[in-house]
Design an enzyme around this catalytic site. Structure first.
Site, PDB file in Angstrom:
ATOM      1  N   ASP A 101      -5.698  14.070 -25.220  1.00 38.99           N
ATOM      2  CA  ASP A 101      -5.797  12.676 -24.792  1.00 38.99           C
ATOM      3  C   ASP A 101      -5.100  11.847 -25.863  1.00 38.99           C
ATOM      4  O   ASP A 101      -5.679  11.564 -26.911  1.00 38.99           O
ATOM      5  CB  ASP A 101      -7.271  12.283 -24.649  1.00 38.99           C
ATOM      6  CG  ASP A 101      -7.434  10.825 -24.233  1.00 38.99           C
ATOM      7  OD1 ASP A 101      -6.415  10.093 -24.203  1.00 38.99           O
ATOM      8  OD2 ASP A 101      -8.577  10.421 -23.940  1.00 38.99           O
ATOM      9  N   THR A 149      -3.061   6.350 -21.970  1.00 39.31           N
ATOM     10  CA  THR A 149      -2.923   5.003 -21.427  1.00 39.31           C
ATOM     11  C   THR A 149      -1.458   4.613 -21.627  1.00 39.31           C
ATOM     12  O   THR A 149      -0.734   5.266 -22.377  1.00 39.31           O
ATOM     13  CB  THR A 149      -3.785   3.988 -22.203  1.00 39.31           C
ATOM     14  OG1 THR A 149      -3.360   4.011 -23.578  1.00 39.31           O
ATOM     15  CG2 THR A 149      -5.265   4.329 -22.133  1.00 39.31           C
ATOM     16  N   LYS A 188      -1.299   0.985 -25.050  1.00 38.19           N
ATOM     17  CA  LYS A 188      -1.654   0.936 -26.478  1.00 38.19           C
ATOM     18  C   LYS A 188      -0.360   1.033 -27.298  1.00 38.19           C
ATOM     19  O   LYS A 188       0.477   0.164 -27.169  1.00 38.19           O
ATOM     20  CB  LYS A 188      -2.701   2.005 -26.774  1.00 38.19           C
ATOM     21  CG  LYS A 188      -4.004   1.727 -25.985  1.00 38.19           C
ATOM     22  CD  LYS A 188      -5.101   2.741 -26.203  1.00 38.19           C
ATOM     23  CE  LYS A 188      -6.302   2.425 -25.305  1.00 38.19           C
ATOM     24  NZ  LYS A 188      -7.337   3.462 -25.363  1.00 38.19           N
ATOM     25  N   GLU A 242      -0.530   4.770  -0.466  1.00 36.33           N
ATOM     26  CA  GLU A 242      -1.365   5.964  -0.652  1.00 36.33           C
ATOM     27  C   GLU A 242      -0.528   7.215  -0.451  1.00 36.33           C
ATOM     28  O   GLU A 242       0.280   7.293   0.478  1.00 36.33           O
ATOM     29  CB  GLU A 242      -2.534   5.952   0.325  1.00 36.33           C
ATOM     30  CG  GLU A 242      -3.611   4.965  -0.093  1.00 36.33           C
ATOM     31  CD  GLU A 242      -4.703   4.839   0.948  1.00 36.33           C
ATOM     32  OE1 GLU A 242      -4.428   5.060   2.133  1.00 36.33           O
ATOM     33  OE2 GLU A 242      -5.833   4.511   0.558  1.00 36.33           O
ATOM     34  N   TYR A 244       0.841  -1.204   0.000  1.00 35.06           N
ATOM     35  CA  TYR A 244       0.000   0.000   0.000  1.00 35.06           C
ATOM     36  C   TYR A 244       0.871   1.248   0.000  1.00 35.06           C
ATOM     37  O   TYR A 244       1.788   1.353   0.797  1.00 35.06           O
ATOM     38  CB  TYR A 244      -0.903   0.024   1.241  1.00 35.06           C
ATOM     39  CG  TYR A 244      -2.353  -0.102   0.860  1.00 35.06           C
ATOM     40  CD1 TYR A 244      -2.955   0.894   0.094  1.00 35.06           C
ATOM     41  CD2 TYR A 244      -3.103  -1.213   1.204  1.00 35.06           C
ATOM     42  CE1 TYR A 244      -4.267   0.769  -0.307  1.00 35.06           C
ATOM     43  CE2 TYR A 244      -4.414  -1.334   0.811  1.00 35.06           C
ATOM     44  CZ  TYR A 244      -4.997  -0.339   0.045  1.00 35.06           C
ATOM     45  OH  TYR A 244      -6.290  -0.464  -0.353  1.00 35.06           O
ATOM     46  N   ARG A 281      -1.160  -2.374 -18.612  1.00 39.73           N
ATOM     47  CA  ARG A 281      -2.468  -1.723 -18.595  1.00 39.73           C
ATOM     48  C   ARG A 281      -2.445  -0.621 -17.544  1.00 39.73           C
ATOM     49  O   ARG A 281      -2.182  -0.886 -16.373  1.00 39.73           O
ATOM     50  CB  ARG A 281      -3.501  -2.792 -18.226  1.00 39.73           C
ATOM     51  CG  ARG A 281      -4.940  -2.459 -18.414  1.00 39.73           C
ATOM     52  CD  ARG A 281      -5.713  -3.730 -18.717  1.00 39.73           C
ATOM     53  NE  ARG A 281      -5.252  -4.222 -20.002  1.00 39.73           N
ATOM     54  CZ  ARG A 281      -5.675  -3.727 -21.174  1.00 39.73           C
ATOM     55  NH1 ARG A 281      -6.575  -2.785 -21.227  1.00 39.73           N
ATOM     56  NH2 ARG A 281      -5.189  -4.184 -22.304  1.00 39.73           N
TER      57      ARG A 281
HETATM   58  C1  LIG Z   1      -8.426   3.801 -24.560  1.00 41.79           C
HETATM   59  C2  LIG Z   1      -8.761   5.200 -24.340  1.00 41.79           C
HETATM   60  C3  LIG Z   1      -9.106   5.692 -23.066  1.00 41.79           C
HETATM   61  C4  LIG Z   1      -9.418   4.796 -21.900  1.00 41.79           C
HETATM   62  O1  LIG Z   1      -8.438   3.992 -21.431  1.00 41.79           O
HETATM   63  P1  LIG Z   1      -8.772   2.818 -20.394  1.00 41.79           P
HETATM   64  O2  LIG Z   1      -7.428   2.396 -19.931  1.00 41.79           O
HETATM   65  O3  LIG Z   1      -9.536   1.785 -21.123  1.00 41.79           O
HETATM   66  O4  LIG Z   1      -9.562   3.425 -19.276  1.00 41.79           O
HETATM   67  C5  LIG Z   1      -9.279   7.058 -22.927  1.00 41.79           C
HETATM   68  N1  LIG Z   1      -9.137   7.894 -23.966  1.00 41.79           N
HETATM   69  C6  LIG Z   1      -8.851   7.453 -25.198  1.00 41.79           C
HETATM   70  C7  LIG Z   1      -8.704   8.436 -26.315  1.00 41.79           C
HETATM   71  C8  LIG Z   1      -8.659   6.093 -25.431  1.00 41.79           C
HETATM   72  O5  LIG Z   1      -8.419   5.665 -26.670  1.00 41.79           O
END
Ligand SMILES: *Cc1c(COP(=O)(O)O)cnc(C)c1O
Length: 416
Positions: A198, A225, A228, A53, A51, A234
């Protein structure tokens, strides 16, 4: 997995099945990738027991000498990768990163201007089905021309002037082109909005040096993220251009704002992934991801198939399967899955069909490029896709060919 195999055969068998599925089939979902063995070892480490936090140096539990070190290392590498002054590596996913930014920079009822879902935006950019859409006001911009992918920047500016958003959000999950970061920044400056990109899908292309970095145009915040194109575990992350108020607000919004203890095993794995992304090999990988996607797009173009925006400048392609092959997105996804190619059905711009059976499919090259596919293999895959989409009876035959190809391209496991 020797202990798991001895202790819990049921779970072991299921994971083994998934491993075989990943090994023998082609992963074409553009938001997926294969991580290195080193990333996987970090996620399976003793850090899962701890933990932590709070933030390095300011924790609520004892015993943090190593967790502080690992989190600081992840932060330092993240800052170097994206060329910024502050990073929060605790978000458990990309959605959490976005929600954290909203809570940090907005009051309830404030407006965010983001991309329309059917034009490529993400659910967390304020789709009515999300919880955040009950708290904040989301308005949308779109493409001007679906055949070229050009964003309607004039309309974007008009909406911004009228709606006075506090955040202008640039980013997408299903858009095959590059955004003009400068235009977003200019409009945001004109209306006094924060700029947030994003980059969940394209983080790997940015740090690999093949797509432009929004920070070079003065963006305030990046959310992403790590799993990807960045090819890590993850998870999510928030990058902030400058140390200061925005950074402080974002840290507070993540913890204690709405997350509990950070997942330190994931943070360690993020550090490993960032280490890999800092190598020259990663730049080559990112460049190949785009070349491979463009090689596939050429095959579909020759076939006369309709791709949204006419092709791709990144890692993904959106194909209108209804117009091109007289198959719905769900039918196409199923037929290709039977042929050993995993991808997802997807809405296309202003889709008249439902998200559960939309008009198209989305696929991409991050995972097959990790598997060391080059243009030649990607062209072959595109030809097999077309074969199956034209005649779904061919799925079984194509599946055997794909198994053979996959045998020649095993998971590499080691990237640096
Ligand atoms: C995949 C994605 C997310 C969300 O990611 P998670 O890890 O599934 O919560 C947010 N914004 C965009 C543009 C994404 O492609």
């Amino acid at each position: 997995m020797e202990y798991l195999q001895k202790q819990d055969k049921e779970v072991f068998k299921i994971i083994e099945g998934e491993e075989k599925r990943q090994d023998e089939g082609l992963e074409l979902i553009p938001s997926e990738n294969y991580v290195s063995a080193a990333v996987m070892e970090a996620t399976a480490s003793v850090l899962t027991n701890k933990y932590s936090e709070g933030y390095p140096g300011k924790r609520y539990y004892g015993g943090q000498e190593f967790t502080d070190k690992i989190e600081l290392l992840a932060i330092e590498r993240a800052k170097e990768l994206f060329n910024c002054e502050h990073a929060n590596v605790q978000p458990l996913g990309g959605a959490n990163a976005n929600i954290g930014v909203y809570f940090a920079l907005l009051e309830p009822g404030d407006t965010v201007l983001g991309m329309d879902l059917s034009h490529g935006g993400h659910l967390t950019h304020g789709h009515p089905v999300t919880a955040i859409s009950k708290i904040f006001n989301f308005v949308r911009y779109k493409m001007k021309n679906v055949e070229t992918g050009e964003i309607d920047y004039e309309e974007l500016r008009e909406i911004a002037l009228k709606e006075k958003p506090k955040i202008i959000l640039a980013g997408f999950s299903a858009y095959p082109r590059e955004l003009d970061w400068k235009k977003f920044k200019d409009i945001a400056d004109e209306v006094g909005a924060y700029t947030v990109a994003d980059v969940a899908h394209i983080a790997g292309l940015i740090v690999g040096g093949v797509h432009e970095n929004p920070f070079d145009y003065g963006f305030d915040v990046l959310t992403t993220t790590t799993h990807k194109t960045l090819r890590g575990p993850r998870g999510g992350m928030i990058l902030i251009r400058e140390k200061g108020e925005i950074a402080k607000k974002i840290d507070k919004a993540i913890f204690p704002g709405f997350q509990g203890g950070p997942h330190m095993h994931q943070i360690a794995a993020k550090a490993v992934c960032f280490g890999e992304a800092l190598t020259p090999q990663f730049g080559k990988y990112s460049a190949q991801v785009i070349k491979n996607a463009q090689a596939m797009a050429e095959v579909f173009e020759k076939e006369g198939a309709r791709m949204i925006t006419g092709g791709t400048s990144n890692h993904l392609i959106l194909l209108d399967t209804v117009t091109s092959f007289n198959l719905t997105g769900a039918e196409a996804e199923k037929a290709l899955d039977e042929a050993g190619m995993t991808l997802n059905k997807n809405v296309i711009a202003d889709d008249v069909r439902s998200p559960l059976d939309p008009s198209g499919i989305r696929f991409g090259t991050p995972a097959v490029t990790t598997r060391k596919f080059k243009e030649e293999e990607c062209r072959q895959v595109a030809e097999w896709m077309i074969e199956v989409l034209k005649d779904v009876q061919k799925a079984g035959e194509v599946r055997e060919k794909i198994k053979d190809l996959c045998e020649k391209f095993p998971f590499p496991h080691i990237f640096v």
